[in-house]
Design a protein around this motif. Structure first.
Motif, PDB file in Angstrom:
ATOM      1  N   ALA A 101       0.844  -1.191   0.000  1.00 54.05           N
ATOM      2  CA  ALA A 101       0.000   0.000   0.000  1.00 54.05           C
ATOM      3  C   ALA A 101       0.882   1.245   0.000  1.00 54.05           C
ATOM      4  O   ALA A 101       1.997   1.237   0.520  1.00 54.05           O
ATOM      5  N   ARG A 102       0.360   2.318  -0.619  1.00 53.07           N
ATOM      6  CA  ARG A 102       1.067   3.598  -0.751  1.00 53.07           C
ATOM      7  C   ARG A 102       2.228   3.533  -1.741  1.00 53.07           C
ATOM      8  O   ARG A 102       3.051   4.432  -1.787  1.00 53.07           O
ATOM      9  N   THR A 103       2.298   2.473  -2.531  1.00 56.47           N
ATOM     10  CA  THR A 103       3.228   2.446  -3.656  1.00 56.47           C
ATOM     11  C   THR A 103       2.418   2.491  -4.941  1.00 56.47           C
ATOM     12  O   THR A 103       1.260   2.059  -4.974  1.00 56.47           O
ATOM     13  N   PHE A 104       3.036   3.010  -5.996  1.00 51.11           N
ATOM     14  CA  PHE A 104       2.326   3.186  -7.262  1.00 51.11           C
ATOM     15  C   PHE A 104       3.224   2.802  -8.434  1.00 51.11           C
ATOM     16  O   PHE A 104       4.451   2.815  -8.332  1.00 51.11           O
ATOM     17  N   PHE A 153      -3.265   5.369   4.353  1.00 50.83           N
ATOM     18  CA  PHE A 153      -3.906   4.303   3.579  1.00 50.83           C
ATOM     19  C   PHE A 153      -5.166   3.802   4.289  1.00 50.83           C
ATOM     20  O   PHE A 153      -5.169   3.593   5.510  1.00 50.83           O
ATOM     21  N   ILE A 154      -6.240   3.616   3.489  1.00 53.78           N
ATOM     22  CA  ILE A 154      -7.491   3.073   4.026  1.00 53.78           C
ATOM     23  C   ILE A 154      -7.750   1.679   3.474  1.00 53.78           C
ATOM     24  O   ILE A 154      -7.890   0.712   4.220  1.00 53.78           O
ATOM     25  N   THR A 155      -7.826   1.567   2.143  1.00 51.27           N
ATOM     26  CA  THR A 155      -8.102   0.260   1.544  1.00 51.27           C
ATOM     27  C   THR A 155      -7.673   0.281   0.089  1.00 51.27           C
ATOM     28  O   THR A 155      -7.293   1.324  -0.467  1.00 51.27           O
ATOM     29  N   GLN A 156      -7.749  -0.871  -0.554  1.00 47.88           N
ATOM     30  CA  GLN A 156      -7.448  -0.983  -1.980  1.00 47.88           C
ATOM     31  C   GLN A 156      -8.246  -2.130  -2.563  1.00 47.88           C
ATOM     32  O   GLN A 156      -8.682  -3.031  -1.842  1.00 47.88           O
ATOM     33  N   TRP A 157      -8.423  -2.084  -3.894  1.00 44.71           N
ATOM     34  CA  TRP A 157      -9.079  -3.194  -4.574  1.00 44.71           C
ATOM     35  C   TRP A 157      -8.656  -3.216  -6.042  1.00 44.71           C
ATOM     36  O   TRP A 157      -8.185  -2.220  -6.580  1.00 44.71           O
ATOM     37  N   GLY A 158      -8.803  -4.371  -6.658  1.00 46.40           N
ATOM     38  CA  GLY A 158      -8.452  -4.544  -8.067  1.00 46.40           C
ATOM     39  C   GLY A 158      -7.220  -5.392  -8.250  1.00 46.40           C
ATOM     40  O   GLY A 158      -6.330  -5.450  -7.404  1.00 46.40           O
TER      41      GLY A 158
END
Length: 639
Positions: free
Chosen positions: A411-414, A447-452
């Motif tokens: 998380a927090r990487t792009f 960061f809260i959440t992620q999806w996909g």
């Protein structure tokens, strides 16, 4: 007679004013006959019985070895990298080559000395001379083959002077293919100017609708699907072709290198004193290779950039090209081609704010506005999110690079975030494009959440390169799933709701969807990039089904490069703003698709763009633009 002819030819054509390659024919012809006569006499004087019985073949071979080794030793000794100069690999190779040549030369000389003790001196001279001319004959055959079958079309060959490059023939093949596929023959209208008269007055002799327009093109030429123009008329043809034609550039005619012009004694002296120049000239003479000479001069002498040369362009009207295009989906050909459909509606508009310090941003692709007037930027090239005040002060920043295809992407990487949007409570939603996911953060970047995950639309969260993201008044999150040619809809807690769109060019279908916008009535605007149109979708009462209710053409978005990804924005008045990245402008339409105006051109000043991308309308009648190529964010107050 032959001697007289040879000498007088050299004198006459040396004095002649036009010193062109074809005149060498008149010099070479008597010399060839004279050499043939001389070699015939020489062959008659050789004692062939002695040559057969006293190792004549071996003697000839040894003479060749001696001459080659002697030439190699001299060339190495006088070349740009003499032997015994150091212990680097290249220096050691040169030293080894020199030593080997000396050893072979000495060995062949000793062997020759032993064999010739049985020969008469005259016979040795005859054999040596004949061997030398056989060697020259081999060089001549090699040069003739390369001139006829390797360099026949290239300016690197000195045996020709001004002549066509391969470009005119390539263009003619394209014209013929287009003609046969659109007229079933050679009936296409093809226009050419006074520059391309050579060679097209002859090449187009069988085209019944060829049209010569000379040095003064007019707008009537837009009726011609194919236009040829020389480089001296480029500026004249631009207003005619505008944006309605594809452009192909070729070298029309070129000349061999002309550095022999303005020859001086100082330049001649340099040839003998500069080993690098000597080596470079040898490569030109022997191999027609100009690489070393170009390095010595410090210029580019590759064929695509060859000088001296004249250039030409082939223009193919885009509606015609669409009929014969072989790759991928294409736009529906338009009935009337307009070179400049937005002509007369351009305005000059200067940015009143320019954000982005030197090296602060790297190809920012999208921007969104918070309720407090601050802005969030998808700093795509830096793989991060940047939170700026309206005056450009950095408030927050987060993100580092990670590629999920090569390992873990925490998380927090792009990997190139292309879209950013603000949801309820000010939370930030980011399309992490090449990690094929959506990430959700607090306004401060927690960061809260992620999806996909990567996929080909097998499920709602199987994404392929998601680009833009917007959130409507009902807190629905719309995402362009670009690679899967659809729009997916989630709630703000990552629950999949629905999707619409499929691959194609029909109504409701999409091809490379990128930009998104929603208006106050809940309609969704989609930049259907490769179909060159904006499509408008409206939901039914359930909110689960979206139907295309309107569309309009965009005269732009022609390229299919990785950078030509347009974005959309809708303001409070319902006006739709469209970025046209590779035409360096912003287009404005009303909600029905009627064109209103545009502004922008290529440049780095406050009125210019370089790949404008993401757009965001603010409540003060302003528009923020992510100017990706110039690595900045611009604000315009709309008149």
């Amino acid at each position: 007679l032959l001697g007289f002819w040879s000498i007088t030819s050299i004198i006459a054509y040396t004095i002649a004013g036009e010193k062109m390659p074809w005149l060498t024919v008149h010099i070479a012809l008597p010399l060839i006959l004279l050499a043939s006569w001389g070699l015939g006499k020489l062959v008659d004087r050789i004692d062939w019985h002695t040559a057969r019985t006293r190792r004549g073949l071996l003697l000839t071979t040894l003479i060749v070895l001696f001459l080659v080794s002697l030439t190699s030793a001299i060339g190495t000794l006088t070349g740009p990298n003499p032997p015994f100069q150091g212990k680097e690999l290249e220096q050691l190779n040169t030293t080894n080559t020199f030593i080997l040549a000396i050893v072979i030369g000495i060995a062949s000389a000793v062997s020759i000395r032993k064999i010739i003790s049985y020969w008469k001196l005259a016979q040795i001279s005859y054999i040596t001379t004949l061997t030398f001319f056989v060697f020259l004959a081999a060089l001549t055959a090699r040069a003739a083959f390369r001139a006829a079958y390797t360099n026949y079309d290239n300016a690197t060959e000195y045996l020709v002077y001004a002549h066509s490059g391969p470009g005119p023939k390539i263009a003619l093949k394209q014209i013929e293919e287009i003609s046969r596929r659109t007229t079933d023959g050679l009936d296409i209208v093809v226009a050419y100017d006074d520059e391309t008269t050579y060679p097209y007055w002859w090449y187009l002799r069988n085209y019944s609708n060829q049209k010569y327009y000379g040095p003064n093109p007019t707008r009537e030429l837009r009726e011609a699907p194919v236009i040829l123009v020389g480089d001296n008329n480029y500026d004249k043809i631009e207003p005619v072709v505008g944006q309605a034609y594809y452009q192909f550039d070729y070298i029309r005619i070129w000349w061999p290198n002309q550095d022999y012009f303005n020859l001086s004694w100082e330049r001649i002296k340099t040839v003998f004193t500069d080993p690098q120049l000597r080596s470079a000239l040898f490569q030109i003479w022997f191999n027609r290779d100009y690489a070393q000479y170009a390095d010595w001069k410090g210029t580019d002498m590759s064929l695509p950039n060859w000088q001296p040369s004249d250039h030409m362009r082939l223009y193919v009207r885009k509606d015609v090209a669409a009929k014969v295009w072989n790759y991928g989906a294409v736009p529906v050909p338009v009935e009337e081609v307009s070179a400049a459909p937005y002509e007369g509606k351009g305005i000059t508009l200067l940015a009143d704010k320019v954000l982005g310090e030197t090296d602060q941003l790297q190809k920012p692709r999208d921007v969104t506005i918070a309720s407090d007037g601050s802005i969030y930027v998808a700093d795509t090239g830096n793989h991060r999110v940047l939170h700026l005040s309206a005056d450009g002060e950095v408030l927050h920043t987060w993100g580092t690079f990670a590629d999920s295809a090569k390992g873990e992407a925490p998380a927090r990487t792009f990997y190139e975030p292309w879209g950013i949007a603000i949801g309820p409570e000010g939370n930030i939603f980011v399309t992490d494009t090449w990690n094929h996911r959506i990430q959700k953060f607090t306004p401060a970047g927690e960061f809260i959440t992620q999806w996909g995950h990567f996929g080909q639309a097998e499920t709602g969260d199987a994404l392929w390169g998601p680009r833009d993201i917007v959130i409507n008044a009902e807190d629905r999150v719309f995402i362009t799933d670009t690679g899967n040619k659809r729009v997916v809809v989630f709630d703000t807690d990552a629950n999949f709701i629905t999707a619409f769109g499929s691959a194609g060019m029909m109504e409701g279908q999409l091809d490379e969807p990128v930009g998104l916008a929603v208006d106050a009535e809940g309609r969704v605007y989609v930049a259907d990039t490769w179909n060159k149109r904006v499509q408008v979708f409206a939901p039914d009462e359930s909110g689960l089904n979206y139907t295309a209710v309107n569309e309009w053409e965009i005269v732009g978005w022609y390229g299919q490069s990785l950078d030509n990804k347009p974005y959309l924005a809708v303001d409070a008045a319902g006006h739709v703003f469209v970025s046209d990245p590779e035409s360096y402008r912003i287009l404005e339409f009303d909600s029905t698709g009627e064109f209103l105006r545009y502004w922008g051109d290529y440049g780095s000043e406050s009125d210019g763009f370089d790949l404008p991308a993401g757009l965001a309308a603010d409540p003060e009648n302003g528009l923020w633009v992510a100017d990706a190529g110039n690595n900045r964010i611009l604000h315009f107050t709309l008149p």
